[in-house]
Design an enzyme around this catalytic site. Structure first.
Site, PDB file in Angstrom:
ATOM      1  N   HIS A   1       0.756  -1.206   0.008  1.00 49.98           N
ATOM      2  CA  HIS A   1       0.263  -0.044  -0.542  1.00 49.98           C
ATOM      3  C   HIS A   1       0.644   1.230  -0.077  1.00 49.98           C
ATOM      4  CE1 HIS A   1      -4.262  -1.431   1.050  1.00 49.98           C
ATOM      5  NE2 HIS A   1      -3.802  -2.460   0.778  1.00 49.98           N
TER       6      HIS A   1
ATOM      7  N   TYR B   1      -9.135   6.268   7.057  1.00 49.33           N
ATOM      8  CA  TYR B   1      -9.817   6.226   7.877  1.00 49.33           C
ATOM      9  C   TYR B   1     -10.796   7.098   8.193  1.00 49.33           C
ATOM     10  CZ  TYR B   1      -5.218   4.352   9.676  1.00 49.33           C
ATOM     11  OH  TYR B   1      -4.213   3.058   9.831  1.00 49.33           O
TER      12      TYR B   1
ATOM     13  N   PRO C   1      -4.176   1.167  18.161  1.00 48.03           N
ATOM     14  CA  PRO C   1      -4.246   0.581  17.611  1.00 48.03           C
ATOM     15  C   PRO C   1      -3.995   1.872  16.130  1.00 48.03           C
ATOM     16  CG  PRO C   1      -6.474   0.044  17.959  1.00 48.03           C
ATOM     17  CD  PRO C   1      -5.848   1.193  19.030  1.00 48.03           C
TER      18      PRO C   1
ATOM     19  N   LYS D   1       1.149   0.617  14.808  1.00 46.70           N
ATOM     20  CA  LYS D   1       2.615   0.570  15.053  1.00 46.70           C
ATOM     21  C   LYS D   1       2.583  -0.865  15.964  1.00 46.70           C
ATOM     22  CE  LYS D   1       4.432   3.999  12.951  1.00 46.70           C
ATOM     23  NZ  LYS D   1       4.297   3.544  11.557  1.00 46.70           N
TER      24      LYS D   1
ATOM     25  N   TYR E   1       3.737   7.192   9.417  1.00 46.10           N
ATOM     26  CA  TYR E   1       3.351   5.445   9.093  1.00 46.10           C
ATOM     27  C   TYR E   1       3.501   4.765   8.154  1.00 46.10           C
ATOM     28  CZ  TYR E   1      -1.351   3.335   8.418  1.00 46.10           C
ATOM     29  OH  TYR E   1      -2.202   2.036   7.893  1.00 46.10           O
TER      30      TYR E   1
HETATM   31  C1  PHB Z   1      -6.164  -3.643  10.885  1.00 43.62           C
HETATM   32  O1  PHB Z   1      -6.409  -3.656   9.762  1.00 43.62           O
HETATM   33  O2  PHB Z   1      -6.830  -4.135  12.300  1.00 43.62           O
HETATM   34  C2  PHB Z   1      -5.909  -2.318  11.619  1.00 43.62           C
HETATM   35  C3  PHB Z   1      -5.358  -1.269  10.063  1.00 43.62           C
HETATM   36  C4  PHB Z   1      -4.587  -0.267  10.257  1.00 43.62           C
HETATM   37  C5  PHB Z   1      -5.045  -0.173  11.721  1.00 43.62           C
HETATM   38  C6  PHB Z   1      -5.354  -0.834  12.885  1.00 43.62           C
HETATM   39  C7  PHB Z   1      -5.943  -1.863  12.170  1.00 43.62           C
HETATM   40  O3  PHB Z   1      -4.757   1.632  12.275  1.00 43.62           O
END
Ligand code: PHB
Ligand code: APR
Length: 390
Positions: A72, A199, A291, A295, A383
């Site tokens: 990605h 997000y 989360p 990280k 990120y």
């Molecule tokens: C997930 O795919 O579970 C996931 C992805 C990105 C995040 C948190 C969880 O920031």
């Protein structure tokens, strides 16, 4: 029984450390409280930094990751009814979407194929003498007591483990924030709503659209700490998710029966230092991040990178200098990731006590972020993962 390194915990940190040590010719035994099935049943994040992928390559467990992982090159932020892309191109790096469960499965398979000892269902693990020259670990299994003498103990047993808890209170400092909400997560076998992760910051709360593969999606919504999974049948979950997305994503969302559903609290936590004599902590045993930004696993891997090099130098070459630097070196990177995860969490969630000013400031920051190349680049470089010191 005797080994060079006793590793407590067979999560990703312990397994990856075991694999790197094994390949360097350092002997290690892993002691895990649970069964392998239990360890694999925990669903966690799924975004790997390039440095994590490189370490998994070094450990010889990246074949399936390269075949099945999805590269990605950006994420999308949804707010105010629109989506805005934050590209990673200017960082020269990308991330790889591949579930932590799969990373763990690959590491378990590699360990099972080697001659290395892993003890599952080890009860009452206790650490002894790590403030001296001859540490020991004891446990119970199969109705018997066991003892392992070692040179070093690696505490990779997560936030609730015995390793950090074995350190005398006066020798450790802890820093903690518990956020006033949780994440309700659903896993389902449906194609992801978008090619990149979304997000979303919405008046109803944060939402995240993530994925495990082209046919498996992982979705989250911010929820109150008092909420129960039973209160959230699939229909209610997807209605809530849809309500928090922009119109295009909401109408593109394909729903299906959930195959996992859970609520996780959000916490920032750091324990300092990460070394106590011959005990070294790594991963969730030493720090927890919320989360947002994924990280947790990446930080565990970065600790293990430093720790594996330090233990190889100490055990194979008799050079303890890297062990002496371990805690300080790790913590510099840890604190930056803790800062980023706190910042991204604060930016994207609705806080019950934000007030009108807090709300306006959040809106201004989102607007700034998607309008400023410098601000977007700062998000992107965190990120994809900050560099390692060598
Ligand atoms: C997930 O795919 O579970 C996931 C992805 C990105 C995040 C948190 C969880 O920031
Ligand atoms: N004795 C033996 N094993 C233990 C004990 C104990 N007393 N306590 C805990 N364990 C085991 C747990 O059962 C678990 O399998 O230690 C392991 C720790 O694994 P994780 O919690 O997955 O921690 P870590 O390996 O550091 O991985 C960090 O996991 O929580 C996520 O976001 C985090 O992705 C990150 C990653």
């Amino acid at each position: 029984m005797r080994t060079q390194v006793a590793i407590i915990g067979a999560g990703p940190a312990g397994l990856l450390l075991g694999q790197l040590l094994q390949r360097a010719g350092v002997d290690a035994v892993i002691l895990e409280r649970q069964t392998p099935e239990y360890v694999l049943g925990r669903i966690r994040a799924g975004v790997l930094e390039q440095g994590t992928v490189a370490l998994l390559e070094e450990a010889g467990v990246a074949e399936r990751l390269h075949a099945e992982g999805l590269p990605h090159a950006g994420i999308e932020l949804a707010f105010g009814g629109r989506r805005h892309r934050i590209g990673f191109e200017a960082t020269g790096a990308h991330v790889t979407v591949y579930g932590q469960t799969e990373v763990t499965r690959d590491l378990m398979a590699a360990r099972a194929a080697s001659a290395a000892t892993t003890v599952y269902e080890a009860a009452d693990v206790a650490l002894h003498g790590f403030d001296g020259e001859r540490p020991r670990v004891t446990w119970r299994a199969g109705g018997h007591s066991h003892e392992l003498a070692c040179d070093w103990i690696a505490g990779c047993d997560g936030y609730h483990g015995v390793s950090r808890a074995s350190v005398p209170a006066g020798a450790i400092s802890t820093y903690e924030r518990v956020y006033p909400f949780g994440w309700l997560g659903v896993l389902c076998d449906t194609p992801p709503v978008s090619d990149e992760l979304i997000y979303a910051n919405h008046p109803r709360g944060f939402a995240l659209c993530s994925m495990r593969s082209r046919t498996r999606s992982r979705y989250y919504v911010q929820c109150g700490l008092e909420q129960k999974v039973e209160d959230w049948p699939d229909g209610r979950f997807f209605d809530e998710l849809r309500a928090r997305l922009d119109g295009a994503a909401a109408s593109a969302l394909v729903t299906g029966p959930s195959i996992e559903k859970s609520i996780a609290p959000l916490r920032s936590f750091v324990a300092e230092p990460m070394r106590f004599g011959r005990l070294l902590l790594a991963g969730d045993a030493a720090h927890i991040v919320p989360p947002t930004g994924a990280k947790g696993l990446n930080l565990a891997a970065s600790d293990v990178r430093y720790l594996s090099r330090a233990l190889v130098a100490a055990c194979r070459d008799g050079d303890p200098a890297e062990v002496d630097r371990y805690s300080e070196r790790c913590l510099r990177r840890v604190w930056k990731a803790v800062r980023f995860s706190w910042w991204f969490t604060t930016l994207m969630h609705r806080f019950p006590d934000a007030g009108e000013l807090g709300q306006k400031l959040q809106e201004a920051e989102l607007d700034y972020l998607v309008g400023s190349r410098a601000a977007a680049l700062a998000l992107a470089e965190n990120y994809v993962g900050l560099p390692f010191e060598d």
